[in-house]
Design an enzyme around this catalytic site. Structure first.
Site, PDB file in Angstrom:
ATOM      1  NE  ARG A  27      -6.307   0.495  11.192  1.00 44.89           N
ATOM      2  CZ  ARG A  27      -5.088   0.318  10.690  1.00 44.89           C
ATOM      3  NH1 ARG A  27      -4.222   1.319  10.722  1.00 44.89           N
ATOM      4  NH2 ARG A  27      -4.709  -0.831  10.179  1.00 44.89           N
TER       5      ARG A  27
ATOM      6  CG  MET B 216      10.717  24.348   0.197  1.00 42.90           C
ATOM      7  SD  MET B 216       9.806  25.575  -0.725  1.00 42.90           S
ATOM      8  CE  MET B 216       8.745  26.249   0.534  1.00 42.90           C
TER       9      MET B 216
ATOM     10  CE  LYS C 204      -0.417  -0.188   5.050  1.00 45.37           C
ATOM     11  NZ  LYS C 204      -1.193  -0.785   6.160  1.00 45.37           N
TER      12      LYS C 204
ATOM     13  CE1 TYR D 255      14.747  31.840   5.458  1.00 43.18           C
ATOM     14  CE2 TYR D 255      14.593  29.475   5.058  1.00 43.18           C
ATOM     15  CZ  TYR D 255      14.541  30.784   4.596  1.00 43.18           C
ATOM     16  OH  TYR D 255      14.282  31.019   3.277  1.00 43.18           O
TER      17      TYR D 255
END
Ligand SMILES: *Cc1c(COP(=O)(O)O)cnc(C)c1O
Length: 338
Positions: free
Chosen positions: A114, A281, A22, A233
């Site tokens: 679940r 990023m 999956k 940063y």
């Protein structure tokens, strides 16, 4: 992956060893993973969704059995037959929706709360199944990675009791962690996922499993920095003495979690190089003081044999599952290679 699959084969010699692929095989690529695992001997595959199962069927061709864990929906129930997919039925509603169209698996909830048919719905489920052929009766452990957790024995007993209502169906209880508890948990089929990709499961480190994922990124710049200077940063790391730093082309846009700021490391020249300050990023700065290999273009390993998945997950404050699936689809093949 193939080696890890064989590890489970040895661990559970009496059971069939399925492969859970999956979420694009936990981010490693469902097509190539399924093919490699089929070649190793896997004949049963699990995906979460119908769409994933179609991709795996295309990759494998006819033959292997493919179960869809989330079960059929109104949109896709009629489409299972053509691709020879097998749904897992998780509720009375799904049993009715499936309407005995063909073989299916039944998920019994034994305490995870679940997915799965609850204990009070079992007799109704039997009636609703109308004698449809059951390819599997399964359940899922909530605390399998705690090998001695008391919940395991509770779920095992509930599973055996519930499964006795379906004497002809093959049974399955264990995923990666459950398979390691012991043979009582193996039944006819085990369903490892994360173990195939190199982790023992949530908090079960297992050195016998081989890392299947490698994340590397190239150095863009190397600079010498004076004591008192800060990095990145927020200037959250300050140099206490002169140091050399390398800026690497990997960031949270690639799936390298920002929570590894000041905690994670890259591996270069055979040593761990700590992250200096915040992951940004597209870029991350590492300490390469005294590292002769640090030069633009040199590849730094952030996940792999030298930066183990379970350790990186712990440093990031998350699970190995999230580390792998966060890289999925976001890692840039030019700046970082999977
Ligand atoms: C994801 C999943 C698995 C595989 O779990 P791992 O911990 O990755 O081995 C097995 N069974 C079910 C029902 C699952 O949802």
């Amino acid at each position: 992956m193939a080696e890890n699959w064989r590890f489970f084969k040895k661990r559970a010699p009496g059971a069939a060893i399925a492969a859970v692929v999956k979420a694009d095989a936990y981010g490693l690529g469902a097509v190539s993973a399924s093919r490699a695992l089929a070649q190793a001997g896997a004949r049963v595959f699990f995906t979460a969704t119908f769409g994933e199962a179609i991709r795996v069927r295309k990759a494998l061709g006819e033959g292997p059995q493919i179960f869809v864990l989330n079960g059929p929906t109104e949109k896709d129930a009629a489409l299972y037959a053509e691709a020879k997919l097998t749904p897992i039925l998780n509720s009375l509603a799904q049993i009715k929706l499936w309407d005995a169209r063909g073989a299916a698996g039944l998920h019994i909830d034994t305490g995870m709360n679940r997915l799965g048919v609850g204990p009070d719905e079992l007799s109704q489920s039997m009636i609703a199944l109308k004698g449809a052929s059951l390819a599997l009766v399964m359940s899922h452990l909530a605390c399998g990675s705690g090998l001695k957790h008391e919940m395991n024995a509770v779920q095992l007993k509930r599973f055996i009791d519930a499964a006795s209502l379906f004497p002809k169906a093959p049974l399955s209880l264990a995923a990666t962690a459950g398979a390691l508890i012991g043979p009582d948990y193996h039944f006819d089929l085990i369903r490892p996922g994360v173990g195939l990709y190199g982790s023992g499961g949530l908090d079960a480190d297992n050195p016998a499993l081989i890392p299947a994922a490698l994340i590397e990124a190239p150095i863009l710049q190397v600079r010498d920095v004076e004591a008192g200077e800060t990095f990145g940063y927020g200037g959250s790391f300050k140099a206490a003495q002169k140091m050399r730093a390398a800026t690497v082309a990997l960031g949270y846009a690639d799936g390298y979690l920002r929570s590894l700021s000041g905690r994670g490391y890259g591996v270069l020249g055979g040593a761990k190089r700590p992250i200096l300050g915040r992951v940004s990023m597209d870029l991350t700065i590492i300490d390469v003081t005294g590292c002769a290999e640090a030069a633009p273009g040199a590849m730094v390993e952030f996940l792999g044999p030298n930066a183990p998945l379970d350790e990186i997950a712990a440093l990031a404050g998350t699970a190995p599952y999230e580390i792998l699936t966060t890289f999925a689809g976001t890692v840039r093949k030019t700046g970082a290679r999977t």
